[in-house]
Scaffold this motif. Structure first.
Motif, PDB file in Angstrom:
ATOM      1  N   LEU A 295      15.407  -0.176   3.587  1.00 37.27           N
ATOM      2  CA  LEU A 295      14.750  -1.310   2.946  1.00 37.27           C
ATOM      3  C   LEU A 295      14.564  -0.998   1.468  1.00 37.27           C
ATOM      4  CD1 LEU A 295      13.219  -4.065   3.241  1.00 37.27           C
ATOM      5  CD2 LEU A 295      11.142  -2.707   3.570  1.00 37.27           C
ATOM      6  N   ALA A 296      14.864  -1.970   0.613  1.00 36.71           N
ATOM      7  CA  ALA A 296      14.639  -1.827  -0.829  1.00 36.71           C
ATOM      8  C   ALA A 296      13.456  -2.703  -1.227  1.00 36.71           C
ATOM      9  CB  ALA A 296      15.885  -2.239  -1.608  1.00 36.71           C
ATOM     10  N   ILE A 297      12.482  -2.098  -1.893  1.00 39.49           N
ATOM     11  CA  ILE A 297      11.323  -2.827  -2.401  1.00 39.49           C
ATOM     12  C   ILE A 297      11.322  -2.702  -3.910  1.00 39.49           C
ATOM     13  CG2 ILE A 297       8.803  -2.953  -2.463  1.00 39.49           C
ATOM     14  CD1 ILE A 297       8.720  -2.020   0.371  1.00 39.49           C
TER      15      ILE A 297
ATOM     16  N   GLN B 264       4.482   7.134   1.851  1.00 46.16           N
ATOM     17  CA  GLN B 264       4.503   6.126   2.900  1.00 46.16           C
ATOM     18  C   GLN B 264       4.151   4.783   2.268  1.00 46.16           C
ATOM     19  OE1 GLN B 264       1.300   5.560   5.969  1.00 46.16           O
ATOM     20  NE2 GLN B 264       2.917   6.213   7.377  1.00 46.16           N
ATOM     21  N   VAL B 265       5.002   3.799   2.496  1.00 49.40           N
ATOM     22  CA  VAL B 265       4.823   2.471   1.916  1.00 49.40           C
ATOM     23  C   VAL B 265       4.599   1.476   3.045  1.00 49.40           C
ATOM     24  CG1 VAL B 265       5.839   0.685   0.459  1.00 49.40           C
ATOM     25  CG2 VAL B 265       6.336   3.100   0.004  1.00 49.40           C
ATOM     26  N   ILE B 266       3.486   0.750   2.979  1.00 45.69           N
ATOM     27  CA  ILE B 266       3.178  -0.292   3.959  1.00 45.69           C
ATOM     28  C   ILE B 266       3.200  -1.624   3.223  1.00 45.69           C
ATOM     29  CG2 ILE B 266       1.512  -1.151   5.642  1.00 45.69           C
ATOM     30  CD1 ILE B 266       0.415   1.672   5.876  1.00 45.69           C
ATOM     31  N   VAL B 267       3.993  -2.548   3.718  1.00 42.24           N
ATOM     32  CA  VAL B 267       4.182  -3.817   3.026  1.00 42.24           C
ATOM     33  C   VAL B 267       4.006  -4.967   4.007  1.00 42.24           C
ATOM     34  CG1 VAL B 267       6.684  -3.747   3.386  1.00 42.24           C
ATOM     35  CG2 VAL B 267       5.750  -5.113   1.527  1.00 42.24           C
TER      36      VAL B 267
ATOM     37  N   ILE C 200       5.794  -3.926   7.638  1.00 44.63           N
ATOM     38  CA  ILE C 200       6.779  -2.852   7.686  1.00 44.63           C
ATOM     39  C   ILE C 200       6.185  -1.591   7.054  1.00 44.63           C
ATOM     40  CG2 ILE C 200       8.983  -2.043   6.737  1.00 44.63           C
ATOM     41  CD1 ILE C 200      10.110  -4.772   7.152  1.00 44.63           C
ATOM     42  N   THR C 201       6.407  -0.474   7.723  1.00 51.50           N
ATOM     43  CA  THR C 201       6.050   0.833   7.170  1.00 51.50           C
ATOM     44  C   THR C 201       7.350   1.605   6.939  1.00 51.50           C
ATOM     45  OG1 THR C 201       3.970   0.864   8.394  1.00 51.50           O
ATOM     46  CG2 THR C 201       4.773   2.960   7.541  1.00 51.50           C
TER      47      THR C 201
ATOM     48  N   ASP D 177       0.851  -1.183   0.000  1.00 54.92           N
ATOM     49  CA  ASP D 177       0.000   0.000   0.000  1.00 54.92           C
ATOM     50  C   ASP D 177       0.891   1.239   0.000  1.00 54.92           C
ATOM     51  OD1 ASP D 177      -2.466   1.472   0.193  1.00 54.92           O
ATOM     52  OD2 ASP D 177      -1.978   1.858   2.275  1.00 54.92           O
ATOM     53  N   ILE D 178       0.678   2.150  -0.952  1.00 55.47           N
ATOM     54  CA  ILE D 178       1.484   3.366  -1.077  1.00 55.47           C
ATOM     55  C   ILE D 178       0.570   4.573  -0.933  1.00 55.47           C
ATOM     56  CG2 ILE D 178       3.041   4.691  -2.552  1.00 55.47           C
ATOM     57  CD1 ILE D 178       3.819   2.090  -3.920  1.00 55.47           C
TER      58      ILE D 178
END
Length: 409
Positions: free
Chosen positions: A375-377, A355-358, A403-404, A281-282
């Motif tokens: 962190l690399a996504i 903000q990236v929620i994974v 992780i956020t 989720d971005i």
């Protein structure tokens, strides 16, 4: 051999034969492809440069480009991958090894709450093992936590055979009222030395902040716990305090160890490809934009103004006053964090970040991540804000990492 038809006039066809083996790789010590001029067949008065960009595979046509350079395209791996995981969770008391059976658990931390916090649901039969609020060890696959049980809640709902208890890092003992003291430091020391003196010998510390000099009589506290004293010290540079998963150890870190605008050149602690992600989720984040800030100490402090590189300093942040603003190193760090917090300039005085929620399973190569780690996504990098792990014991054991992180768009 590959036969190529050259249609020059619409009705005249010439046939030229080219050896496929002539498209060889570069020679040793040379970065460019060697130029090979094949001999002309008899009766041909023109030369045609053929550049083979794809190996023949009997499925796709061969692409031939005439008269201009071409990059060799790497083969793509279109084969789906399968990850086989073997999950395991155990919880037991540190003192006597008694195992505690759980129904579900959730453990998390963020960079502004220095300790890990856990919520556990267990069957009522386990209550006797928890009543004295012991220190427990939680093993989730290859990672482990050491937590102190804090409170227990028994459900009174009909047909509910469970209890809930909360636990947190053993470093929360630093917030106990028994550690409250008042003191004026009458000796000149560096900030890192003061932090280690506050902690004493029982707790290990890793200092990752600028180590600026604090004059005598500049640092004092009143009726403060150990955690309060440390927080007061690092607040001068907007530092964060993070507890280790298992050890009696604190990490004093910068909220942004790497500037967001330079993060792509930094090395990530862990790389997470899209194939391992279950949920992503971005969200765009908007915040006030600042490109300058004024900082000053008090009786023995400094006065400093910082301006963001490439800007005119027309969007000032609120004035910051702190008795521990006593050196240029502290001012630079405070200003740097302020500019990172405000994001990229997108409006009159508006900044923007993502903000990236994974969410993803716990893979064997996953390290013990902490807030402020990189962190690399799928190649794009960000700074971790919060880390969490949950487990559910239903028909099968399910473990998820949450992780956020934040990054520039």
């Amino acid at each position: 051999r590959i036969e190529v038809v050259l249609n020059e006039t619409g009705d005249l066809h010439k046939y030229v034969r080219a050896k496929y083996c002539e498209a060889i790789t570069s020679l040793c010590g040379r970065s460019e492809r060697p130029v090979i001029v094949p001999p002309l067949p008899p009766g041909i008065d023109k030369r045609y440069d053929l550049l083979f960009c794809h190996h023949p595979n009997n499925k796709e046509p061969i692409i031939l480009l005439f008269g201009r350079p071409c990059d060799i395209l790497p083969p793509t791996d279109e084969q789906p991958r399968a990850y086989i995981l073997s999950n395991n969770v155990t919880i037991f008391r540190i003192d006597d090894g008694t195992e505690i059976k759980a129904i579900s658990l959730d453990i998390n931390i963020d960079k502004y709450s220095y300790a890990w916090s856990g919520t556990f649901i267990v069957k009522k039969d386990e209550y006797a093992k928890l009543i004295d609020k012991p220190i427990i060890e939680v093993n989730i696959n290859h990672l482990k936590w050491r937590l102190k049980v804090e409170d227990i809640t028994r459900s009174k709902r009909f047909n509910d055979n469970s209890i809930t208890f909360h636990a947190s890092s053993i470093t929360t003992l630093l917030s106990d009222d028994s550690t409250r003291e008042s003191h004026l430091l009458d000796t000149e020391m560096n900030a890192g030395q003061i932090a280690q003196r506050i902690l004493g010998d029982h707790y290990e510390m890793e200092w990752g902040l600028p180590d600026w000099l604090i004059p005598a009589n500049a640092y004092q506290y009143h009726n403060a716990t150990i955690a309060d004293r440390l927080s007061q010290l690092i607040s001068a540079v907007k530092g964060v305090m993070i507890s280790d998963h298992y050890l009696e150890k604190l990490y004093m870190r910068s909220a942004y160890p790497v500037d967001l605008w330079n993060i792509e050149s930094a090395e990530a602690r862990y790389a997470l490809p899209l194939g391992k992600i279950l949920e992503l989720d971005i969200t765009d984040m908007r915040m006030p934009y600042y490109d300058s800030v004024i900082m000053r100490g008090e009786q023995q402090g400094i006065l400093a103004r910082a301006i963001r590189d490439g800007s005119a300093g027309q969007y000032p942040a609120p004035l910051f006053v702190n008795p521990l603003m006593t050196a240029e190193e502290a001012a630079r760090e405070y200003a740097r964090i302020t500019f990172n917090e405000s994001g990229a300039h997108v409006g009159e005085q508006e900044g923007e970040k993502e903000q990236v929620i994974v969410s993803f399973p716990m893979f064997d190569d996953l390290p013990a991540l902490l807030p402020t780690d990189l962190l690399a996504i799928n190649g794009g990098k960000g700074i971790i804000e919060s880390v969490g792990v949950s487990a559910q014991f239903e028909s099968a054991l399910t473990i998820r990492n949450h992780i956020t992180m934040e990054r520039y768009k």
